[in-house]
Design a protein around this motif. Structure first.
Motif, PDB file in Angstrom:
ATOM      1  N   SER A  51       6.097 -13.402 -21.054  1.00 41.14           N
ATOM      2  CA  SER A  51       6.171 -13.722 -19.555  1.00 41.14           C
ATOM      3  C   SER A  51       7.364 -13.952 -18.278  1.00 41.14           C
ATOM      4  O   SER A  51       7.806 -13.147 -17.211  1.00 41.14           O
ATOM      5  N   VAL A  52       7.563 -15.504 -18.568  1.00 38.78           N
ATOM      6  CA  VAL A  52       8.085 -15.662 -17.967  1.00 38.78           C
ATOM      7  C   VAL A  52       9.698 -15.439 -18.354  1.00 38.78           C
ATOM      8  O   VAL A  52      10.725 -14.715 -16.897  1.00 38.78           O
ATOM      9  N   LEU A  53      10.731 -15.292 -19.410  1.00 42.19           N
ATOM     10  CA  LEU A  53      11.226 -14.554 -19.896  1.00 42.19           C
ATOM     11  C   LEU A  53      11.647 -13.298 -19.324  1.00 42.19           C
ATOM     12  O   LEU A  53      13.129 -12.839 -18.682  1.00 42.19           O
ATOM     13  N   ALA A  54      10.700 -11.919 -19.269  1.00 42.79           N
ATOM     14  CA  ALA A  54      10.457 -11.086 -18.751  1.00 42.79           C
ATOM     15  C   ALA A  54      11.312 -10.713 -17.498  1.00 42.79           C
ATOM     16  O   ALA A  54      12.119 -10.253 -16.706  1.00 42.79           O
ATOM     17  N   MET A  55      10.099 -11.699 -16.317  1.00 40.78           N
ATOM     18  CA  MET A  55      10.637 -11.420 -15.211  1.00 40.78           C
ATOM     19  C   MET A  55      11.805 -12.279 -14.892  1.00 40.78           C
ATOM     20  O   MET A  55      12.873 -11.529 -14.157  1.00 40.78           O
ATOM     21  N   LYS A  62      17.036  -4.548 -13.127  1.00 39.42           N
ATOM     22  CA  LYS A  62      15.653  -4.151 -13.283  1.00 39.42           C
ATOM     23  C   LYS A  62      15.113  -3.040 -14.303  1.00 39.42           C
ATOM     24  O   LYS A  62      16.658  -2.603 -15.093  1.00 39.42           O
ATOM     25  N   ASP A  63      14.085  -3.701 -14.960  1.00 41.71           N
ATOM     26  CA  ASP A  63      13.791  -2.856 -15.732  1.00 41.71           C
ATOM     27  C   ASP A  63      14.590  -3.724 -17.441  1.00 41.71           C
ATOM     28  O   ASP A  63      14.116  -2.630 -18.566  1.00 41.71           O
ATOM     29  N   SER A  64      15.104  -4.533 -17.678  1.00 39.16           N
ATOM     30  CA  SER A  64      15.490  -4.919 -18.859  1.00 39.16           C
ATOM     31  C   SER A  64      14.066  -5.118 -19.715  1.00 39.16           C
ATOM     32  O   SER A  64      14.795  -4.720 -20.383  1.00 39.16           O
ATOM     33  N   ILE A  65      13.481  -6.206 -19.394  1.00 38.51           N
ATOM     34  CA  ILE A  65      12.443  -6.224 -20.246  1.00 38.51           C
ATOM     35  C   ILE A  65      11.803  -5.134 -19.713  1.00 38.51           C
ATOM     36  O   ILE A  65      10.018  -6.096 -18.931  1.00 38.51           O
TER      37      ILE A  65
END
Length: 147
Positions: A51-55, A62-65
């Motif tokens: 979750s941290v990597l996604a944020m 935006k919406d990379s992950i």
């Protein structure tokens, strides 16, 4: 010899390494994993890390992950860390006496594992988990950059 093997393009494989465990040790490892809620805690740590990597990635683009990507990464991690042999290998150097002490500790302090928040974890296992998460996240980002 080392350089020769490194130069070959061999397919990636899972290699079981380390010293073998006895049946008594495996039984204690199973019990330790259950009473400490080890897998639950490890997967919670993975969820937080993903979750941290996604944020972080989504702050740049935006919406990379996406949430779907996060779910896919976590499924992959769950599958990779959901078999006993992985834990037997990682806990092989912990003696039966030490395992019994850890089990007793967690049984006497059940609140520590109730939420799966406090675990005894081999450094190699946690390091491998982190590497697996980094690799899976990088793979998602690379695939999106190709589009």
């Amino acid at each position: 010899m080392f350089y020769l093997l490194c130069g070959l393009n061999l397919p990636a494989q899972t290699v079981v390494y380390g010293i073998p465990t006895s049946k008594a040790q495996e039984k204690l490892i199973d019990e330790f994993i259950e009473v400490s809620q080890f897998k639950k805690a490890l997967l919670q740590a993975a969820s937080i890390k993903v979750s941290v990597l996604a944020m972080t990635a989504n702050q740049t683009r935006k919406d990379s992950i996406t949430q779907e990507d996060v779910t896919g990464i976590l499924k992959e991690i769950y599958n990779d860390y959901n078999y006993k042999e992985k834990y037997y290998t990682e806990f092989a150097t912990v003696t039966e006496k030490q395992l019994a002490s850890l089990i007793k500790f967690y049984k006497e302090n059940a609140s520590l594992s109730k939420e799966g928040q406090y675990i005894f974890c081999p450094v190699n296992l946690f390091h491998n988990l982190d590497n697996d998460i980094q690799h899976a996240t990088k793979s998602v980002l690379e695939n999106k950059n190709k589009k």
